[in-house]
Scaffold this active site. Structure first.
Site, PDB file in Angstrom:
ATOM      1  N   ASP A  14     -48.849 133.339  -0.648  1.00 40.99           N
ATOM      2  CA  ASP A  14     -49.138 132.982   0.744  1.00 40.99           C
ATOM      3  C   ASP A  14     -48.153 131.934   1.243  1.00 40.99           C
ATOM      4  OD1 ASP A  14     -51.267 134.615   0.305  1.00 40.99           O
ATOM      5  OD2 ASP A  14     -52.804 133.164   0.814  1.00 40.99           O
ATOM      6  N   THR A 126     -62.096 130.657   0.325  1.00 45.05           N
ATOM      7  CA  THR A 126     -62.038 131.994  -0.259  1.00 45.05           C
ATOM      8  C   THR A 126     -63.362 132.740  -0.200  1.00 45.05           C
ATOM      9  OG1 THR A 126     -61.894 133.124  -2.411  1.00 45.05           O
ATOM     10  CG2 THR A 126     -62.383 130.793  -2.477  1.00 45.05           C
ATOM     11  N   GLU A 128     -64.485 134.271  -2.559  1.00 46.88           N
ATOM     12  CA  GLU A 128     -65.159 134.051  -3.846  1.00 46.88           C
ATOM     13  C   GLU A 128     -66.363 133.122  -3.685  1.00 46.88           C
ATOM     14  OE1 GLU A 128     -64.621 134.870  -7.378  1.00 46.88           O
ATOM     15  OE2 GLU A 128     -63.739 136.588  -6.373  1.00 46.88           O
ATOM     16  N   TYR A 150     -63.671 128.690 -10.711  1.00 45.12           N
ATOM     17  CA  TYR A 150     -62.764 128.704  -9.551  1.00 45.12           C
ATOM     18  C   TYR A 150     -63.560 128.576  -8.261  1.00 45.12           C
ATOM     19  CZ  TYR A 150     -59.857 130.858  -5.895  1.00 45.12           C
ATOM     20  OH  TYR A 150     -59.191 131.121  -4.719  1.00 45.12           O
ATOM     21  N   LYS A 154     -63.651 125.567  -5.510  1.00 41.85           N
ATOM     22  CA  LYS A 154     -63.289 125.851  -4.108  1.00 41.85           C
ATOM     23  C   LYS A 154     -64.438 125.505  -3.156  1.00 41.85           C
ATOM     24  CE  LYS A 154     -59.051 127.729  -3.834  1.00 41.85           C
ATOM     25  NZ  LYS A 154     -58.026 127.356  -2.851  1.00 41.85           N
TER      26      LYS A 154
HETATM   27  P1  NAP Z   1     -50.666 131.909  -5.752  1.00 42.37           P
HETATM   28  O1  NAP Z   1     -49.654 132.956  -5.499  1.00 42.37           O
HETATM   29  O2  NAP Z   1     -51.276 131.781  -7.102  1.00 42.37           O
HETATM   30  O3  NAP Z   1     -50.006 130.511  -5.327  1.00 42.37           O
HETATM   31  C1  NAP Z   1     -50.606 129.289  -5.690  1.00 42.37           C
HETATM   32  C2  NAP Z   1     -49.565 128.189  -5.549  1.00 42.37           C
HETATM   33  O4  NAP Z   1     -50.163 126.935  -5.915  1.00 42.37           O
HETATM   34  C3  NAP Z   1     -48.344 128.359  -6.463  1.00 42.37           C
HETATM   35  O5  NAP Z   1     -47.212 127.975  -5.739  1.00 42.37           O
HETATM   36  C4  NAP Z   1     -48.617 127.350  -7.588  1.00 42.37           C
HETATM   37  O6  NAP Z   1     -47.452 126.843  -8.176  1.00 42.37           O
HETATM   38  C5  NAP Z   1     -49.278 126.253  -6.782  1.00 42.37           C
HETATM   39  N1  NAP Z   1     -50.037 125.288  -7.589  1.00 42.37           N
HETATM   40  C6  NAP Z   1     -50.914 125.513  -8.585  1.00 42.37           C
HETATM   41  N2  NAP Z   1     -51.436 124.341  -9.026  1.00 42.37           N
HETATM   42  C7  NAP Z   1     -50.848 123.369  -8.276  1.00 42.37           C
HETATM   43  C8  NAP Z   1     -50.958 121.960  -8.245  1.00 42.37           C
HETATM   44  N3  NAP Z   1     -51.795 121.300  -9.056  1.00 42.37           N
HETATM   45  N4  NAP Z   1     -50.201 121.264  -7.345  1.00 42.37           N
HETATM   46  C9  NAP Z   1     -49.351 121.904  -6.516  1.00 42.37           C
HETATM   47  N5  NAP Z   1     -49.192 123.238  -6.518  1.00 42.37           N
HETATM   48  C10 NAP Z   1     -49.950 123.960  -7.380  1.00 42.37           C
HETATM   49  O7  NAP Z   1     -51.898 132.045  -4.728  1.00 42.37           O
HETATM   50  P2  NAP Z   1     -51.947 132.739  -3.301  1.00 42.37           P
HETATM   51  O8  NAP Z   1     -52.452 134.115  -3.443  1.00 42.37           O
HETATM   52  O9  NAP Z   1     -50.687 132.465  -2.575  1.00 42.37           O
HETATM   53  O10 NAP Z   1     -53.137 131.921  -2.623  1.00 42.37           O
HETATM   54  C11 NAP Z   1     -52.885 130.757  -1.835  1.00 42.37           C
HETATM   55  C12 NAP Z   1     -54.177 129.976  -1.717  1.00 42.37           C
HETATM   56  O11 NAP Z   1     -55.171 130.769  -1.081  1.00 42.37           O
HETATM   57  C13 NAP Z   1     -54.786 129.531  -3.023  1.00 42.37           C
HETATM   58  O12 NAP Z   1     -55.401 128.277  -2.799  1.00 42.37           O
HETATM   59  C14 NAP Z   1     -55.834 130.581  -3.319  1.00 42.37           C
HETATM   60  O13 NAP Z   1     -56.860 130.050  -4.136  1.00 42.37           O
HETATM   61  C15 NAP Z   1     -56.316 130.878  -1.919  1.00 42.37           C
HETATM   62  N6  NAP Z   1     -56.829 132.225  -1.671  1.00 42.37           N
HETATM   63  C16 NAP Z   1     -56.092 133.316  -1.983  1.00 42.37           C
HETATM   64  C17 NAP Z   1     -56.568 134.580  -1.684  1.00 42.37           C
HETATM   65  C18 NAP Z   1     -55.783 135.826  -1.995  1.00 42.37           C
HETATM   66  O14 NAP Z   1     -56.377 136.911  -1.991  1.00 42.37           O
HETATM   67  N7  NAP Z   1     -54.483 135.736  -2.211  1.00 42.37           N
HETATM   68  C19 NAP Z   1     -57.815 134.721  -1.055  1.00 42.37           C
HETATM   69  C20 NAP Z   1     -58.524 133.571  -0.735  1.00 42.37           C
HETATM   70  C21 NAP Z   1     -58.018 132.329  -1.016  1.00 42.37           C
HETATM   71  P3  NAP Z   1     -46.798 127.526  -9.518  1.00 42.37           P
HETATM   72  O15 NAP Z   1     -45.845 128.561  -9.002  1.00 42.37           O
HETATM   73  O16 NAP Z   1     -46.131 126.375 -10.171  1.00 42.37           O
HETATM   74  O17 NAP Z   1     -47.928 128.115 -10.304  1.00 42.37           O
HETATM   75  O1  G4F Z   2     -57.304 140.745  -8.547  1.00 35.03           O
HETATM   76  P1  G4F Z   2     -58.365 139.866  -9.071  1.00 35.03           P
HETATM   77  O2  G4F Z   2     -58.034 139.050 -10.261  1.00 35.03           O
HETATM   78  O3  G4F Z   2     -58.832 138.990  -7.835  1.00 35.03           O
HETATM   79  P2  G4F Z   2     -60.168 138.163  -7.521  1.00 35.03           P
HETATM   80  O4  G4F Z   2     -60.879 137.772  -8.760  1.00 35.03           O
HETATM   81  O5  G4F Z   2     -60.929 138.946  -6.521  1.00 35.03           O
HETATM   82  O6  G4F Z   2     -59.586 136.829  -6.874  1.00 35.03           O
HETATM   83  C1  G4F Z   2     -58.582 136.890  -5.873  1.00 35.03           C
HETATM   84  O7  G4F Z   2     -59.187 136.963  -4.610  1.00 35.03           O
HETATM   85  C2  G4F Z   2     -59.988 135.814  -4.257  1.00 35.03           C
HETATM   86  C3  G4F Z   2     -60.558 136.085  -2.858  1.00 35.03           C
HETATM   87  O8  G4F Z   2     -61.741 136.836  -2.972  1.00 35.03           O
HETATM   88  C4  G4F Z   2     -59.106 134.586  -4.256  1.00 35.03           C
HETATM   89  F1  G4F Z   2     -59.834 133.492  -3.905  1.00 35.03           F
HETATM   90  C5  G4F Z   2     -58.512 134.384  -5.638  1.00 35.03           C
HETATM   91  O9  G4F Z   2     -57.623 133.266  -5.614  1.00 35.03           O
HETATM   92  C6  G4F Z   2     -57.717 135.638  -6.011  1.00 35.03           C
HETATM   93  O10 G4F Z   2     -56.621 135.742  -5.130  1.00 35.03           O
HETATM   94  O11 G4F Z   2     -59.656 140.727  -9.446  1.00 35.03           O
HETATM   95  C7  G4F Z   2     -60.232 141.617  -8.511  1.00 35.03           C
HETATM   96  C8  G4F Z   2     -61.310 142.447  -9.204  1.00 35.03           C
HETATM   97  C9  G4F Z   2     -62.290 141.610 -10.048  1.00 35.03           C
HETATM   98  O12 G4F Z   2     -63.589 142.074  -9.821  1.00 35.03           O
HETATM   99  C10 G4F Z   2     -61.889 141.913 -11.470  1.00 35.03           C
HETATM  100  O13 G4F Z   2     -62.951 141.836 -12.419  1.00 35.03           O
HETATM  101  O14 G4F Z   2     -60.674 143.335 -10.109  1.00 35.03           O
HETATM  102  C11 G4F Z   2     -61.397 143.339 -11.321  1.00 35.03           C
HETATM  103  N1  G4F Z   2     -60.525 143.787 -12.409  1.00 35.03           N
HETATM  104  C12 G4F Z   2     -60.694 144.923 -13.123  1.00 35.03           C
HETATM  105  N2  G4F Z   2     -59.734 145.019 -14.056  1.00 35.03           N
HETATM  106  C13 G4F Z   2     -59.442 143.151 -12.868  1.00 35.03           C
HETATM  107  C14 G4F Z   2     -58.938 143.922 -13.914  1.00 35.03           C
HETATM  108  N3  G4F Z   2     -58.833 142.002 -12.459  1.00 35.03           N
HETATM  109  C15 G4F Z   2     -57.707 141.624 -13.110  1.00 35.03           C
HETATM  110  N4  G4F Z   2     -57.072 140.517 -12.687  1.00 35.03           N
HETATM  111  N5  G4F Z   2     -57.194 142.354 -14.164  1.00 35.03           N
HETATM  112  C16 G4F Z   2     -57.777 143.513 -14.599  1.00 35.03           C
HETATM  113  O15 G4F Z   2     -57.306 144.148 -15.540  1.00 35.03           O
END
Ligand code: NAP
Ligand code: G4F
Length: 343
Positions: A14, A126, A128, A150, A154
């Protein structure tokens, strides 16, 4: 006057898309990155924006680090995207997850309160938080029921954002975002794991994709759409909490079946539970197996969000359908494997 934005976690999925969006709007982008022995710029490089960002070392779990940076730059907007964001890892590293995902937002909010009270704040909340869902679809008023370390961390980040808004009148908003994916998604998340591994299978480098709970349902959108919603939240005269979602839900099995179809694999499913397999109808080869190791101690079975409030407040709606998202990710990884540059 040029607006400035501090983005924590700028090198994540993001962070990269948001930086691209804000740069296109003329922002000065200050990119917070935690120190690592090998800095990781692949997403920013892929978007071609690395050189336009001013990087600062910023670990959100370190309060003094946050205050120093906020005091030095006094950014117009602070987007807190930094997190230990992988749900599965939070079961193994709950304390670190709490520090990054719970204390992190508190450290930034306190830094803004004491050193730059005019800065607007975005917290990456999130879906979650809904966990064991209490209502379908989920909205801003649905009660939370976290199901992982997690989500519990959050939950604190969400409420401390609400608290600072109400206690100190800060412009602090919380985006309750449902899953959003892209070709820049981390490889451990299920969507990207599927597209990477199927691409490798399609090119003959790997035999099988191992998955956990393929019956889990998620509301999946495109990350590029969601970062625009983050930006819009901070442009409103009043802060608030907003759901961003597609209002559609699909199983992991559906995602894999469609992704496979874009790689020339006609996936059919056979068997049940741990014995279920995905077979390529054309070759008869087993390309997907279920592996107990990928199940979670407690699962979120179904997420489905209604983004009506964000749509009414600032016209946000997703522009990319589920089918388009899967195709985009499948094609990107198929091409990456073909070019030998799979990340
Ligand atoms: P991501 O790709 O895992 O990016 C997370 C970033 O946070 C990375 O740059 C990571 O750095 C950095 N980070 C981790 N620990 C840190 C710390 N202690 N201090 C500073 N930076 C740190 O996640 P994303 O998908 O872009 O998500 C962005 C945010 O939205 C997160 O807070 C996530 O929980 C939230 N979110 C994501 C989703 C989704 O579906 N993508 C949905 C809801 C909420 P490194 O590269 O060093 O690991
Ligand atoms: O892709 P996931 O690991 O994403 P999850 O757990 O939904 O979390 C992501 O979305 C959240 C928003 O709802 C964010 F807050 C969070 O930071 C992250 O971006 O898993 C999605 C689903 C789960 O139910 C998991 O049990 O896929 C299922 N799954 C099935 N097989 C798997 C696998 N997940 C992963 N990572 N790997 C598998 O092999």
């Amino acid at each position: 006057m040029t607006k400035s934005a501090l983005i924590t976690g700028v090198n994540g999925q993001d962070g990269a898309y948001l930086a691209q969006h804000l740069l296109s709007l003329g922002y000065r982008v200050i990119g917070g990155m935690r120190r690592s022995s090998t800095p990781n710029f692949w997403r920013l490089d892929e978007l071609g924006i690395t050189r336009q960002i001013e990087f600062v070392p910023l670990d959100v779990s370190d309060a003094s680090n946050c205050t120093d940076i906020v005091r030095r730059y006094k950014p117009t907007e602070v987007y807190n995207l930094a997190a230990q964001s992988f749900v599965e890892a939070s079961f193994h590293q709950p304390y670190y997850t709490l520090e990054a995902d719970g204390s992190g937002p508190l450290n930034l909010l306190e830094s803004i309160r004491v050193a730059s009270p005019e800065s607007r704040f975005y917290q990456a909340s999130t879906s979650e938080l809904y966990g064991k869902v209490q209502e379908i679809p989920q909205t801003e008023s649905t009660p939370f029921y976290p199901r992982s370390p997690y989500a519990a961390a959050k939950l604190y980040g969400h409420w401390i954002t609400v608290n600072h808004r109400e206690a100190y009148g800060m412009h602090a908003s919380s985006g309750i975002l449902f899953n959003h994916e892209s070709p820049l998604r981390g490889p451990e998340f299920v969507t990207r794991k599927i597209t990477m591994t199927l691409a490798s299978i399609a090119h003959g480098h790997t035999d099988c994709l191992m998955l956990g709970n393929i019956n889990a349902k998620r509301d999946w959108g495109f990350a590029g759409d969601y970062v625009k919603g983050m930006y819009l939240m901070l442009q409103q005269s009043s802060p608030g909490d907003f759901v961003l979602a597609t209002n559609e839900t699909h199983t992991v099995r559906e995602f894999a079946t469609i992704a496979a179809s874009h790689m020339g694999i006609d996936l059919i499913w056979d068997g049940e539970g741990l014995k279920e397999i995905g077979v390529d109808r054309k070759t008869g080869a087993t390309v997907v197996k279920i592996d107990e190791r990928f199940f979670r101690p407690s699962e979120v079975d179904l997420l489905l969000g209604n983004p009506r409030k964000a749509n009414a407040a600032f016209g946000w709606k997703p522009s990319t359908s589920f089918g388009e998202l899967v195709e985009m990710m499948a094609k990107a990884d198929y091409d990456r494997v073909a070019r030998g540059v799979l990340q």
